[in-house]
Structures are given as C-alpha cells and as structure tokens.
Design an enzyme around this catalytic site. Structure first.
Site, PDB file in Angstrom:
ATOM      1  N   HIS A  26       0.815  -1.212   0.000  1.00 13.15           N
ATOM      2  CA  HIS A  26       0.000   0.000   0.000  1.00 13.15           C
ATOM      3  C   HIS A  26       0.852   1.267   0.000  1.00 13.15           C
ATOM      4  CE1 HIS A  26       0.792   0.789   4.320  1.00 13.15           C
ATOM      5  NE2 HIS A  26       0.812  -0.531   4.411  1.00 13.15           N
ATOM      6  N   ASP A  27       0.393   2.249  -0.764  1.00 12.73           N
ATOM      7  CA  ASP A  27       0.963   3.601  -0.788  1.00 12.73           C
ATOM      8  C   ASP A  27       2.370   3.671  -1.357  1.00 12.73           C
ATOM      9  OD1 ASP A  27      -1.337   4.862   0.629  1.00 12.73           O
ATOM     10  OD2 ASP A  27      -0.649   3.577   2.263  1.00 12.73           O
ATOM     11  N   GLY A  62       4.991  -0.957   2.843  1.00 15.86           N
ATOM     12  CA  GLY A  62       4.177   0.215   2.571  1.00 15.86           C
ATOM     13  C   GLY A  62       4.973   1.501   2.494  1.00 15.86           C
TER      14      GLY A  62
END
Length: 271
Positions: free
Chosen positions: A127-128, A145
């Site tokens: 994520h991200d 992340g």
C-alpha cells in the site's frame, strides 16, 4: 453496467463484474476475475487465472500473467475499507503470482506504478508505494508500505525493502539484500543489513552518461561518504562544487531531502 469495447475479447470462462471498463483490443483470458471498479486500458492482456479487483486502473499495453492479484486491499493493520486506488502505467509486464495493493487514506489513498515496469514472479508492491518508470522488481522482491522507487532502479531477487524507504533513480539492489535505509541515486546496495558498495557505474554507462560525468559523480560520492562526520552535512558542504553536474546534484539533493529513514552508507551494518 460494464463498458466493454467492441474489439475486446473476453473468454467465456472469465468473470467480468458489472461496472468494469475494458478498453479496445484488450484480452481477458479464462478463469480471470475483473472487479466492478476496474478499468483496463487498450491492448491489455490478462492471460488467465488472474484477479484484478478494487479501484484499479491498468494502463494501455500491460500484460498480466496467471495467479497475479492486482488491486487487493492493503495489508495495513489500519485498513478500514476506505476508498483507495491502485494506478498502473502503460506497457508494464506483471508476471506470475505478483501482488499489488491499493493505498490507504493515511498514506494518501493511492499506490502508483509508472510505465514500462517489469515485475517478476511473486514480487509484492504494498500500500501507498510510489514507483517511477522502467523499474525492475525481480522474483520475490518485497516492497513494504510507503516505499518510493525512482526511475530505472533494479531490485534483484528476494530483496526486502523497509516501509517508508526511498530508492533513488538508477540504484541497484543486490539479491537477498535487506534495505533498511534510503539508497542514493546510482547507488549499489548489498547485504543484510544493506551496505552501500559504491556507484552503479555499469547502469550509468548503459544509460549513456559520459565517463567524465561518472568521474565527477565518483568524486562527489567520495567526498560525501569517506571519513567521519554527518553524511547530510558533508553533502550540503560540497553542493556548490557540483553545480555543473546534475547527476551529482541529484545525489546531494536526495540526501538533503526530508525522509523518515537514514541514508544507507558504506559503513552502516558493519561492526
């Protein structure tokens, strides 16, 4: 209701949910599942047995191989089902078993991948993460992340990158390396924990950087990393000396930028 271009070819054993958008000349093979908020551009090929889900956009010309799971929710402990995205650029190749997660609201809400990237089997983009163009993730590379990877970086098989780490343009990460700290542009990192082993001269040469420029970058590297003292302070001190060398300035400015992580060095991780 789905929007499927007339020239798209959807295998009868594929499952395309209502709401999906499928572009011109795109092929979806057998046993694939395309979620209701997925947008596939033109000339995409999803070979077979792949899942593309979530709020995910796949750029023109990408090829996604079997067992990939693209656009799954983040594995963050703070994941609460909020809307977030995964955006993949054009002409990327995503091999078997690759996983890519959408972003989180706390991290900006988006995971992004640039153009012409190659993701080999079982690599993972969490994520991200923000990835630039022409990046290679070899087999079983793991990005935690919020990792940022700049253009033309190469990450060799089995390396693992700590969350919030930055990897500079055209850096080279060796196989099975543990990347705990930021890696400068053109840097070479190897080991566990990762130790900076100099400049990626082969990659710089292949990119067309002239030998005289490489020598300047080497000189900047030595002044920054040799001897005692703060890396950031030494980088700031030599900046004016390299104003005519954009590649050296790129390293200096990378070191001076705000970051959650320290800078990888030739000494970090050694006794």
């Amino acid at each position: 209701m789905s929007s499927i271009a007339a020239s798209a070819r959807i295998h009868p054993l594929a499952f395309v949910e209502d709401g999906a958008v499928i572009g011109e000349n795109t092929v979806v093979g057998p046993f694939c599942r395309i979620g209701p908020r997925v947008v596939l551009g033109s000339d995409v090929e999803v070979v077979s047995n792949a899942v593309i889900t979530g709020l995910t956009e796949v750029g023109n010309g990408c090829k996604i191989h079997p067992m990939a799971v693209i656009g799954g929710v983040s594995q963050s402990l703070h994941e609460a089902g909020e809307d977030s995205k995964l955006v993949i650029g054009e002409n990327c190749v995503i091999r078997e078993g690759v996983t890519m997660n959408t972003g989180t609201v706390g991290g900006g809400g988006i995971t992004s991948v640039g153009d012409r990237c190659l993701f080999l089997a079982n690599s993972h983009v969490a994520h991200d993460c923000r990835l630039g163009n022409d990046i290679i993730l070899s087999n079983s590379v793991m990005l935690a992340g919020h990792v940022h990877v700049a253009d033309r970086a190469i990450l060799s098989g089995g390396c693992a990158v700590h969350q919030f780490t930055r990897i500079g343009r055209q850096a080279f990460i060796g196989g099975l390396t543990a990347v705990h700290y930021d890696v400068i542009p053109y840097g070479m990192l190897n080991g566990n924990p990762g130790v900076l082993g100099g400049l990626n001269v082969v990659g710089m040469t292949r990119a067309g950087i002239e030998r005289s420029v490489i020598h300047q970058v080497r000189r900047a590297y030595k002044q920054i990393f040799d001897g005692d003292g703060s890396i950031r302070e030494k980088a700031a001190a030599v900046r004016d000396e390299f104003l005519d060398c954009p590649e050296a300035l790129e390293i200096i400015d990378f070191i001076g930028a705000e970051s959650d992580r320290a800078i990888s060095s030739p000494f970090r991780g050694k006794a």
